[in-house]
Scaffold this active site. Structure first.
Site, PDB file in Angstrom:
ATOM      1  N   SER A  89     -12.842   3.898  -3.678  1.00 14.20           N
ATOM      2  CA  SER A  89     -11.433   4.287  -3.789  1.00 14.20           C
ATOM      3  C   SER A  89     -10.721   3.692  -4.995  1.00 14.20           C
ATOM      4  CB  SER A  89     -10.696   3.895  -2.495  1.00 14.20           C
ATOM      5  OG  SER A  89     -10.748   2.497  -2.308  1.00 14.20           O
ATOM      6  N   LYS A 110      -3.342   0.526   3.381  1.00 18.68           N
ATOM      7  CA  LYS A 110      -3.070   0.427   1.940  1.00 18.68           C
ATOM      8  C   LYS A 110      -1.581   0.595   1.652  1.00 18.68           C
ATOM      9  CE  LYS A 110      -7.685   1.994   0.570  1.00 18.68           C
ATOM     10  NZ  LYS A 110      -8.513   3.051  -0.050  1.00 18.68           N
TER      11      LYS A 110
END
Length: 773
Positions: A677, A720
């Site tokens: 990611s 996140k």
């Protein structure tokens, strides 16, 4: 045999009795008709006809209630007894058959044909007589009901018919059987019938004798055992051993009967108890058997708590004990609602997944409270031996059941809430794979018949509600993960942490440290500063430790300086905890070239990750540092290849890779990092360094990159986004395909952060680079 004469004689019905010719016996006569018949006979020639009743229960018989064949008898003596009955001595003379039946003056008169039996018999009759006498002799010896003198008497009889009659009178024949002998006029047939009956009666008596001997032996054995046990008790009493093993065995037997275990388990327990009783107490096996029986009787087999399936009550309990966690609460309430409707739902297997300190264990305890079930916890961290789950076989020294059965014993009921803590921390070695042993435990189709190596008997786990906790789902084997319903607990926002601290953490620590609310007050601004400057976590465990530290220092001030009240504010927080450990908001203070802020997911929740790129003169060497995993290194290579292929379009020198060495570094180099990611973050930092355009300090990003610049979806978006909010970022760039996950982000975070969906790196650069539109 010749027929006798016809005659008219009074009739005397007999109940439960039959008289053969030549027999002499006493009769007690009490019925009016019978008494009148006797008196009439005495007036005439003392002859009377004796006939048996078919049903001895009839008090006033008619012709149909009497047999047609009887015995003509002579009254030898008659005596009137004080109670009004007549005692008569009669002697049987001949067989007779009723021709006609009349009732005169309340008594019966019958016309009969008599049969004169003067037949001596031929050789066959002699042989039958000898056989009959031999059988009768054997019968007398077996039965003991007929005296030996009787045999001497009958052995002198020479007439075969009379012999058959006399022996038949001494046999335990019922009235129909005796009547059958009486009605048998053929002497050979009569002898054969009596022989046949004696033979059958002998077999019955022999069988009775065998049964009696067997019962006697059993009784003797039981009496012997009783006698020996009583002796043992007396000896033990003299030795001061109270009741010793005998009393212990009796107590264990009562416990086995009362345990409610299955029939097969009960049979095994009783069998082992018998072995235990016979083995000396000094034997090593004695303690092994005793421990096994103790386990069988102490684990629950039928005991259960009654579920309180009240949705409103359960919701209140969960809300009172936990702030936030709406999805988890919703799932538990759904389960309770379905169980309330069906009454038979098998226990689900939930897996609460999330970073440490988010309340997974305490939530499981609250679920048990809301359902009115017992709670039991088994920690699986570090378990690497299959026998920890299934138990050891009893052949091993120190064998004991596995953690499942041990925990069921602690629970005391068959339907507890069972927490399998740290299920992701199990490992395996040469002793087996414990995660494979858990497959049977966590499968609703199999766990009704769970087999523990120590207990050996099947144990029902289908009523148990299993809840597992895990920090990292990646380390749980696929087949095991497939059996559980995963519920992710990402972490808490600052506002949620503030409420948790006010409602739960601070009151609990005040109570633990002996402080009253009036003695210590921690204001909201101090709690917020504590959350931002002294902790950095997804959960609240460190936050509680810091509050405990404040309580300790406040307690010292109250005791040593005799302060009545301590108030902690944001300004005075430094006096209690020292300088801040973290800088609130990790976002850069200014826009920088070659430094991009990525969003990462770790076992402790979400975090921000600064990715730095520097250029130096060289020949296109790509250097990656920061303890990166293989997947992250491949993401960097992919980003580098994309930049090379698009160099002209991006305004970069086409031969930059021949002039510069490129160094990509991710700070906190001691911490392992991996995952795809960070792809667009590395690409953005690389393009920024090569073009000289700074990256906006308030922008964070996450997404996997392809060689053509496409942005692929990632996981852990909620964690996140929370880390971005914690770091003070105001805009985050996420893959377009993660749009469905935005609703998982708390409203308080969505209101403060701009979320931008991107599908290509070109869109990322427009939002991330200063000067790009």
């Amino acid at each position: 045999m010749a027929n006798g004469e016809e005659m008219l004689v009074p009739l005397l019905p007999l109940r439960g009795l039959l008289v053969y010719p030549t027999m002499v016996l006493h009769l007690d006569v009490g019925r009016d008709k019978s008494v009148q018949a006797l008196e009439k006979a005495m007036v005439d020639d003392n002859l009377i006809f004796l006939v048996a009743q078919k049903d001895m229960g009839i008090d006033d018989p008619s012709q149909n209630d009497l047999f047609e064949m009887g015995t003509l008898a002579k009254i030898k003596q008659m005596l009137k007894l004080p109670n009004g009955t007549m005692r008569v001595l009669v002697e049987g003379l001949q067989r007779g058959f009723i021709q006609s039946f009349d009732e005169v003056d309340d008594s019966f008169l019958v016309k009969i044909d008599t049969y004169d039996e003067a037949y001596k018999g031929d050789l066959e009759d002699r042989a039958l007589m000898r056989t009959l006498l031999e059988y009768f002799d054997q019968y007398i010896k077996i039965s003991k009901k007929v005296s030996a003198e009787t045999f001497s008497t009958v052995s002198d009889i020479e007439e075969p018919g009379r012999l058959a009659d006399i022996i038949a009178s001494h046999l335990p024949l019922k009235i129909p059987g005796k009547q059958d002998i009486l009605e048998t006029l053929d002497v050979k047939e009569r002898l054969n019938k009596v022989i046949s009956f004696i033979q059958n009666e002998k077999e019955v008596l022999q069988l009775e004798k065998k049964i009696g001997q067997r019962v006697k032996k059993s009784m003797e054995r039981t009496q012997k055992e009783y006698y020996l046990r009583e002796q043992m008790k007396a000896i033990q009493k003299e030795l001061g051993d109270k009741e010793g093993k005998t009393g212990e065995v009796a107590t264990l037997r009562e416990k086995i009967e009362a345990a409610g275990m299955s029939e097969s388990a009960k049979a095994v327990a009783l069998r082992e108890l018998d072995r235990y009783e016979k083995i000396p107490a000094s034997s090593a096996e004695s303690s092994v058997i005793r421990n096994y029986i103790d386990w069988l009787v102490t684990i629950p087999w039928t005991e259960a708590t009654e579920d309180i399936l009240n949705i409103k009550r359960a919701e209140k309990v969960l809300d009172d004990e936990h702030y936030g966690l709406e999805k988890v609460k919703e799932r538990v309430l759904e389960y309770l609602a379905v169980q309330q409707l069906t009454k038979s739902l098998k226990g689900p297997i939930l897996c609460l997944s999330g970073p440490p300190g988010v309340g997974k264990t305490s939530l499981a305890r609250s679920i048990a409270t809301s359902m009115n079930r017992n709670f039991v916890r088994a920690s699986l961290g570090g378990v690497r031996d299959e026998s920890e789950i299934r138990g050891h076989r009893r052949t091993y020294v120190g064998a004991m059941p596995g953690r499942i059965i041990q925990s069921m014993k602690k629970a005391g009921t068959i339907n507890p809430v069972f927490l399998l803590d740290e299920i992701d921390k199990m490992s395996n070695d040469f002793r087996g794979d414990p995660s494979s042993a858990l497959l049977e435990v966590l499968d609703p189709e199999q766990n009704h018949n769970f087999s523990d190596h120590y207990i050996e008997e099947p144990y029902d786990l289908s009523n148990v509600m299993f809840i597992a906790t895990a920090n990292n789902l990646a380390t749980i084997p696929g087949p095991l993960r497939d059996r559980m319903e995963i519920i992710n607990i990402a972490g808490y926002t600052e506002l949620e942490k503030l409420e948790i601290a006010k409602r739960h953490l601070a009151p609990r620590q005040l109570a633990d440290h002996g402080l009253q609310k009036s003695q210590l007050q921690i204001r909201d601004d101090a709690l917020m500063a504590l959350i931002r400057l002294y902790t950095r976590e997804a959960g609240v465990r460190s936050l509680e430790r810091e509050i405990a530290s404040i309580c300790r220092k406040a307690a010292r001030l109250i005791v040593s300086e005799e302060k009545k009240r301590v108030v902690v504010t944001e300004k005075s927080l430094e006096e209690f905890l020292g300088k801040p450990r973290f800088r609130y908001g990790q976002a850069e203070l200014e826009d920088q070239v070659g430094v991009a802020t990525g969003l990462a997911y770790t076992a402790a929740g979400g975090d921000t990750l600064a990715i730095e790129v520097s250029l130096s003169s060289g020949k296109g060497k790509l250097v990656l540092t920061g303890k990166l995993g293989d997947v992250m290194k491949e993401s960097a290579q992919t980003a580098f290849s994309y930049v090379r292929s698009k160099a002209k379009e991006l305004g970069i020198e086409e031969n930059f890779y021949e002039k510069y060495d490129i160094h990509i570094h991710v700070p906190e180099g001691a911490v392992p990092k991996d995952g795809p990611s960070a792809g667009i973050t590395i690409a953005t930092a690389l393009i920024s360094a090569l073009t000289g355009k700074p990256i906006r300090k308030e922008v964070g990003m996450t997404g996997e990159i392809t060689l053509r610049g496409r942005v692929l979806p990632i996981g852990g978006l909620k964690e996140k986004s929370l880390s971005a909010h914690r770091a003070g970022l105001t805009k985050i760039l996420i893959p377009y395909d993660n749009e469905k996950d935005i609703e998982d982000i708390p409203d308080s975070v969505r209101e403060r952060i701009e979320i931008v969906l991107v599908s290509h790196l070109d869109e990322v650069l427009k939002h991330a680079l200063v000067g790009e539109k």
